[in-house]
Design a protein around this motif. Sequence first.
Motif, PDB file in Angstrom:
ATOM      1  N   SER A  75      35.037  53.748  43.244  1.00 31.92           N
ATOM      2  CA  SER A  75      35.068  52.907  42.445  1.00 31.92           C
ATOM      3  C   SER A  75      36.633  53.125  41.044  1.00 31.92           C
ATOM      4  O   SER A  75      37.516  52.383  40.741  1.00 31.92           O
ATOM      5  N   PHE A  86      38.845  54.917  42.478  1.00 27.97           N
ATOM      6  CA  PHE A  86      40.061  54.213  42.855  1.00 27.97           C
ATOM      7  C   PHE A  86      40.485  52.921  42.702  1.00 27.97           C
ATOM      8  O   PHE A  86      41.458  52.050  43.772  1.00 27.97           O
ATOM      9  N   ALA A  87      39.388  51.835  42.713  1.00 23.48           N
ATOM     10  CA  ALA A  87      39.732  50.528  43.092  1.00 23.48           C
ATOM     11  C   ALA A  87      40.257  49.578  42.620  1.00 23.48           C
ATOM     12  O   ALA A  87      41.201  49.977  40.706  1.00 23.48           O
ATOM     13  N   VAL A  88      40.924  49.228  43.277  1.00 22.34           N
ATOM     14  CA  VAL A  88      42.309  48.056  42.545  1.00 22.34           C
ATOM     15  C   VAL A  88      41.776  46.118  42.667  1.00 22.34           C
ATOM     16  O   VAL A  88      41.265  46.144  44.217  1.00 22.34           O
TER      17      VAL A  88
END
Lengths: 236, 236
Positions: free
Chosen positions: A227, A229-231
């Motif tokens: 998460s 790194f989540a976009v």
Amino acid sequence: MQEHTVKSYAKELRRLRELVARMGGLAERQVADAVAALVRRDAELATEVMARDVEIDALEREIEAFCIRILALRQPAGADLRLVVAALKISHEIERVGDYARNAAKRSVVLAQQPALGSLNGFQRMARLVQENLKGAMDALVNDDAARADEVWAADQPVDEVYNGIFREMLTFMMEDPRNITAATHLLFVAKNLERIGDHATNIAETVHYAVSGEALTEERPKADSSAFAVVRPPV
Amino acid sequence: MQEHTVKSYAKELRRLRELVARMGGLAERQVADAVAALVRRDAELATEVMARDVEIDALEREIEAFCIRILALRQPAGADLRLVVAALKISHEIERVGDYARNAAKRSVVLAQQPALGSLNGFQRMARLVQENLKGAMDALVNDDAARADEVWAADQPVDEVYNGIFREMLTFMMEDPRNITAATHLLFVAKNLERIGDHATNIAETVHYAVSGEALTEERPKADSSAFAVVRPPV
């Protein structure tokens, strides 16, 4: 050592395990109740959870004082010394678990007055998973069971997967309607609290493994929390 | 004990303090670099911070092994025993600080590709405050200075206040434009990481106080983190 001394020393070490296991049991219950309060929008239960955290803190202090007494008076070695050091570390981990449960409960108080978002099934699933892991780690400690500790240590991945799903779900709620933002933000932090509790359960399992076997678990633990790194993109 | 043994024992205890202080210094630098990477949108520096976390983890293992050796071979008592137990606890706290810095760095990598939100002055201010507190706690440990530990212990409130401001600011960015939501969420978690690092600095100060004085700090610490109760309304 005289037979009497040996016996009472063994009794002390047994009592130490029991104290840590009791502390772990309290923390499990706090996690269960914090999430129950969240799902049922029960601000009263949430307030109880917040108030009960002092019991966990008191147990940590009791365990630490007991460990220092054992170290000073019994001068343990080998597996006994590892157990005492493990008890110090584990009680500290459980204290953090208690803090996270309290923080989740605190947010449930606000959330009870905000619009309901989604089913919260993911939160219940996360809570169940981390409770099982906490319980497994305590069982491993009480039964000197390194294999059980290893199972718990490797079982954090499903927790991370549910967390990643919640992360995306909450960002989507926020993007759909700005009135969801306050609730979704608090729910994100509750999910993060549960994810951290899962991490602490695996830390405890790692410490139990070391206490029981004398060997450290050095390989990298399987992790699935992506998460950070989540976009997520707003709907077009 | 023979004079030689006494001397090498004193040397071991000094080395133990130095190892913990070195670990604390590394963690301070990680916090500084994680926030520098965030502010400068420098994904390369962020990646370096993430890679350097293993050094902190290795120091924790070294300190723990060293503590266990001292406990087994020297059978410390009184203030020496308290120091060894404190070193175990503090190294674990610093390891957590390192984890939070790594997590902040990880989010900076994503944030470097997202729209810039606000000045990030609050993040720099938080980083400066928690670094000062970490440094103060380490100085207190190395110099056996309980009064310095107490100062640090009482100095977490400004950190919480900056955090509360950032919380509201980020929610406002989210409400203004859904395209800000991903960046604002990651920034919220970075701010939370810094706030937790501040908590760990006060925990360390509490442990130093106990190690140096033999007395626990039992009164409730002044806290100003009200964000768990915060509600922000969308613009009308």
